[in-house]
Scaffold this active site. Structure first.
Site, short mmCIF file in Angstrom:
data_model
loop_
_atom_site.label_atom_id
_atom_site.label_comp_id
_atom_site.label_asym_id
_atom_site.label_seq_id
_atom_site.Cartn_x
_atom_site.Cartn_y
_atom_site.Cartn_z
N GLY A 212 0.94 -1.22 0.02
CA GLY A 212 0.03 -0.01 -0.14
C GLY A 212 0.91 1.14 0.05
O GLY A 212 2.00 1.19 -0.40
N ASN A 213 0.23 2.48 0.28
CA ASN A 213 1.08 3.50 0.45
C ASN A 213 0.40 4.45 1.40
O ASN A 213 -0.69 4.07 2.11
CB ASN A 213 1.12 4.37 -1.05
CG ASN A 213 -0.19 4.61 -1.36
OD1 ASN A 213 -1.07 5.39 -0.91
ND2 ASN A 213 -0.50 3.94 -2.52
N HIS A 214 1.01 5.73 1.92
CA HIS A 214 0.50 6.65 3.02
C HIS A 214 -0.61 7.48 2.40
O HIS A 214 -0.99 8.24 3.31
CB HIS A 214 1.66 7.36 3.32
CG HIS A 214 2.73 6.77 3.91
ND1 HIS A 214 2.57 5.92 4.79
CD2 HIS A 214 4.13 6.60 3.48
CE1 HIS A 214 3.66 5.55 5.39
NE2 HIS A 214 4.39 5.73 4.60
N ALA A 280 -3.83 7.30 -5.17
CA ALA A 280 -2.42 6.99 -5.37
C ALA A 280 -2.65 5.31 -5.60
O ALA A 280 -2.56 4.53 -4.69
CB ALA A 280 -1.66 7.24 -3.80
#
Ligand code: CTP
Length: 404
Positions: A212-214, A280
């Site tokens: 995943g990402n932030h 994102a």
């Protein structure tokens, strides 16, 4: 969309028997989420008490330039009251007050406030049928309409005189729906479908782990909510996010993976006017997501193969017909050059660049610092702003382009 939610509404009450309905009107406006203040003509207090209206509006009611009964009387500032309001509704509006409004008389606080108001003014006439039909009343209506004021026509029925005809003040519900539909008609994105992607995607490794990402989803949610407040019919395709979407009229499609986001977006794209991809999206996913949790083996590392996810924005660029397509670029170096390349490669109308090198820009915070690059290669940098204000800038830019 709750059109009146958060709006500051000034209600002017004049001396007609329908003044008792002002209490219902205040209640309905407050229920719609509006902040309400009331200004009355002195004679209107004989029909409905300021106490009733101040209790329902939770604000002091004003009816004179000073509070005469009070030794410490202060000047009630009609200018401040008028400039406070987003909307001024005069209901009931008697023939006497309307005539004074038409001719600039300001011998009471309500009239002085009317003359100072810069916001849209609505008035709901209430009078007997012959007064309503009188040529001078018709002329008054025409003068007020000429000033840009909006008339909420009186209803027909039994009047206080016992006669039957047109002259009753429109019902409070009718006043509210009339104003809401007028506001909606004037909104720049009314009737337009807006599709927004937001948040991260999670690409599953096994049932408990993911790539995943932030991304928090805040930027895309702010865009979706602002588009909705401008009258758009908004679909928000949202990856895993803990940020609440407070506008309940937005159609939120919750997704987890890039593939799910791709499928959801393509379901709505054909009928979309504006698509804004702020998500994102993970660029890679494990070739196989395992059904069972991967167990660790002492001293051993782990490797697995990744494959690219589908580029959602690029696929929308390929299929673009009438849509206005907006992408985001998150860059750490050669920002402008890389963004321009993305704009061309993905066939976009606008790209919104965030540089991770800029203070105040990025995933989790409440602010962002962006630069717009449009398809004519025009570069517009902005200062650090709240994500809500960035959303406003993006939509203002889009509206200026689709209206051009
Ligand atoms: N995007 C997308 N689908 C993907 C990857 C990105 O729709 N699989 C969209 C994002 O929503 C964003 C834009 O593409 O609007 C740019 O994303 P970014 O990660 O900056 O660029 P990439 O095209 O992925 O290129 P790179 O990561 O190499 O910079």
């Amino acid at each position: 969309m709750r059109v009146l939610s958060g709006k500051k509404i000034l209600l002017g009450v004049t001396a007609g028997i329908a003044a008792y309905k002002a209490a219902f009107l205040v209640r309905l406006l407050v229920k719609q989420g509006a902040e309400v203040k009331v200004v009355m003509t002195p004679k209107a207090k004989e029909f409905v008490t300021p106490l009733t209206l101040s209790t329902l509006s939770k604000n002091e009611v004003h009816s004179s330039f000073t509070n005469e009964d009070n030794d410490n009387a202060q000047w009630n500032n009609h200018v401040e009251l008028a400039l406070w309001a987003d909307l001024f509704i005069i209901a009931p509006a008697t023939a006497n007050t309307l005539s004074k409004m038409a001719h600039g008389t300001s011998d009471n606080l309500l009239l002085a406030t009317y003359l100072s108001a810069k916001c849209p003014v609505y008035f709901a006439p209430a009078m007997d049928l012959d007064m309503y039909k009188h040529p001078s009343t018709k002329q008054t209506f025409d003068i007020l309409k000429g000033f840009g004021n909006h008339i909420i026509p009186a209803a027909s029925g039994e009047l206080a005189s016992g006669l039957v005809g047109q002259g009753r003040m429109a019902a409070p519900e009718t006043i509210i729906s009339f104003i809401c539909s007028e506001i909606l008609k004037s909104l720049p994105l009314q009737g337009k479908k807006v599709l927004v992607t937001a948040g991260p995607t999670h690409e599953l490794i096994d049932p408990v782990r993911f790539i995943g990402n932030h991304s928090s989803g805040k930027m895309g949610i702010a865009i979706a909510e602002h588009a909705s407040s401008l009258g758009a019919d908004v679909t928000l395709v949202l990856g895993p996010s803990s940020v609440p979407v407070s506008d309940k009229s937005i159609d939120v499609i919750d997704v987890t993976t890039a593939q799910q986001m791709y499928d959801a977006v393509h379901q709505f794209y054909q009928t979309t006017t504006i698509a804004i991809c702020s998500a994102a999206v993970a660029d890679f996913k494990p070739v196989t997501a395992l059904d069972q949790k991967i167990k660790k083996k002492t001293g051993e590392g782990l490797s697995f193969d990744l494959e690219p996810t589908k580029d959602i924005l690029a696929s929308l660029g390929l299929q673009k017909k009438h849509q206005f397509l907006v992408g985001f670029a998150l860059e750490t170096e050669n920002e402008l050059e890389n963004s321009k390349k993305k704009l061309e490669k993905k066939n976009l109308d606008l790209i919104v660049l965030n540089s991770l090198r800029d203070k105040g820009a990025g995933f989790k915070g409440d602010t962002n610092k962006v630069t717009f690059i449009d398809k004519d290669n025009k570069v517009t940098p902005f200062d650090v702003k709240s994500k809500k204000d960035v959303a406003r800038d993006i939509l203002e830019h889009i509206i200026s382009k689709i209206d051009a």
